[in-house]
Design a protein around this motif. Structure first.
Motif, PDB file in Angstrom:
ATOM      1  N   VAL A   5       0.797  -0.956  -0.145  1.00 44.52           N
ATOM      2  CA  VAL A   5      -0.087   0.053  -0.120  1.00 44.52           C
ATOM      3  C   VAL A   5       0.932   1.264  -0.141  1.00 44.52           C
ATOM      4  O   VAL A   5       1.772   1.347   0.715  1.00 44.52           O
ATOM      5  N   TYR A   6       0.674   2.252  -0.806  1.00 44.17           N
ATOM      6  CA  TYR A   6       1.562   3.292  -1.081  1.00 44.17           C
ATOM      7  C   TYR A   6       0.527   4.400  -0.927  1.00 44.17           C
ATOM      8  O   TYR A   6      -0.549   4.379  -0.962  1.00 44.17           O
ATOM      9  N   TRP A   7       1.024   5.515  -0.118  1.00 41.30           N
ATOM     10  CA  TRP A   7       0.468   6.768   0.010  1.00 41.30           C
ATOM     11  C   TRP A   7       1.201   7.851   0.230  1.00 41.30           C
ATOM     12  O   TRP A   7       2.568   7.792   0.216  1.00 41.30           O
ATOM     13  N   CYS A  19       5.058   3.529   2.356  1.00 40.29           N
ATOM     14  CA  CYS A  19       4.530   2.202   2.010  1.00 40.29           C
ATOM     15  C   CYS A  19       4.343   1.289   3.114  1.00 40.29           C
ATOM     16  O   CYS A  19       5.252   1.551   3.946  1.00 40.29           O
ATOM     17  N   ALA A  34      -5.221   0.755   3.356  1.00 40.01           N
ATOM     18  CA  ALA A  34      -5.416   1.653   2.380  1.00 40.01           C
ATOM     19  C   ALA A  34      -6.676   2.513   2.886  1.00 40.01           C
ATOM     20  O   ALA A  34      -6.707   3.758   2.670  1.00 40.01           O
ATOM     21  N   ARG A  38      -6.793   6.719   3.396  1.00 40.71           N
ATOM     22  CA  ARG A  38      -7.672   7.737   2.694  1.00 40.71           C
ATOM     23  C   ARG A  38      -8.642   8.554   3.624  1.00 40.71           C
ATOM     24  O   ARG A  38      -8.692   9.900   3.604  1.00 40.71           O
ATOM     25  N   HIS A  44      -3.229  10.106  -2.791  1.00 41.52           N
ATOM     26  CA  HIS A  44      -2.427   9.117  -3.610  1.00 41.52           C
ATOM     27  C   HIS A  44      -2.167   7.590  -3.181  1.00 41.52           C
ATOM     28  O   HIS A  44      -1.310   7.066  -3.087  1.00 41.52           O
ATOM     29  N   VAL A  45      -3.424   7.369  -2.436  1.00 43.24           N
ATOM     30  CA  VAL A  45      -3.362   5.989  -1.682  1.00 43.24           C
ATOM     31  C   VAL A  45      -3.658   5.040  -2.840  1.00 43.24           C
ATOM     32  O   VAL A  45      -4.689   4.918  -3.625  1.00 43.24           O
ATOM     33  N   SER A  46      -2.790   3.951  -3.092  1.00 43.71           N
ATOM     34  CA  SER A  46      -2.746   2.962  -4.014  1.00 43.71           C
ATOM     35  C   SER A  46      -2.397   1.695  -3.554  1.00 43.71           C
ATOM     36  O   SER A  46      -1.679   1.836  -2.607  1.00 43.71           O
ATOM     37  N   ILE A  47      -2.791   0.321  -4.220  1.00 45.17           N
ATOM     38  CA  ILE A  47      -2.417  -0.836  -3.778  1.00 45.17           C
ATOM     39  C   ILE A  47      -1.799  -1.593  -5.038  1.00 45.17           C
ATOM     40  O   ILE A  47      -2.381  -1.144  -5.988  1.00 45.17           O
ATOM     41  N   SER A  48      -0.713  -2.201  -4.855  1.00 50.01           N
ATOM     42  CA  SER A  48      -0.137  -2.904  -5.842  1.00 50.01           C
ATOM     43  C   SER A  48       0.264  -4.290  -5.358  1.00 50.01           C
ATOM     44  O   SER A  48       0.368  -4.458  -4.358  1.00 50.01           O
TER      45      SER A  48
END
Length: 91
Positions: A5-7, A19, A34, A38, A44-48
């Motif tokens: 998880v990135y933010w 992360c 995540a 938020r 820019h919260v995202s999951i990879s």
């Protein structure tokens, strides 16, 4: 690596990427993490993910000549499966 998880931490020009790592078995926890980022107002919260048990090879594949890159026949198409087109206004 399973799930990341990135933010962004901070605001404006001072924002820095951060992360948090999760195992491939911790999808529920990663989604909750995540959502918490938020709700806390982080941008820019995202999951990879790179899950070992994912279907297919990572990356984008194309169907050429009715076959997938590994040679399997591929016949599915969106045409004709979405139902009849409606005319005049909203459906």
């Amino acid at each position: 690596m399973g799930i990341v998880v990135y933010w962004l931490e901070g605001a404006g020009e001072e924002a820095a990427p951060v992360c948090q790592f999760f195992s491939s078995k911790e999808l529920t926890q990663a989604l909750a993490w995540a959502e918490d980022r938020r709700r806390a107002g982080h941008g820019h919260v995202s999951i990879s993910t790179e899950l070992d048990e994912s279907v297919g090879k990572p990356g984008v594949s194309a169907v050429e000549g009715g076959k997938t890159p590994d040679g399997e026949a591929y016949e599915w198409s969106k045409a004709g499966r979405a139902g009849k087109m409606r005319r005049g206004g909203r459906g």
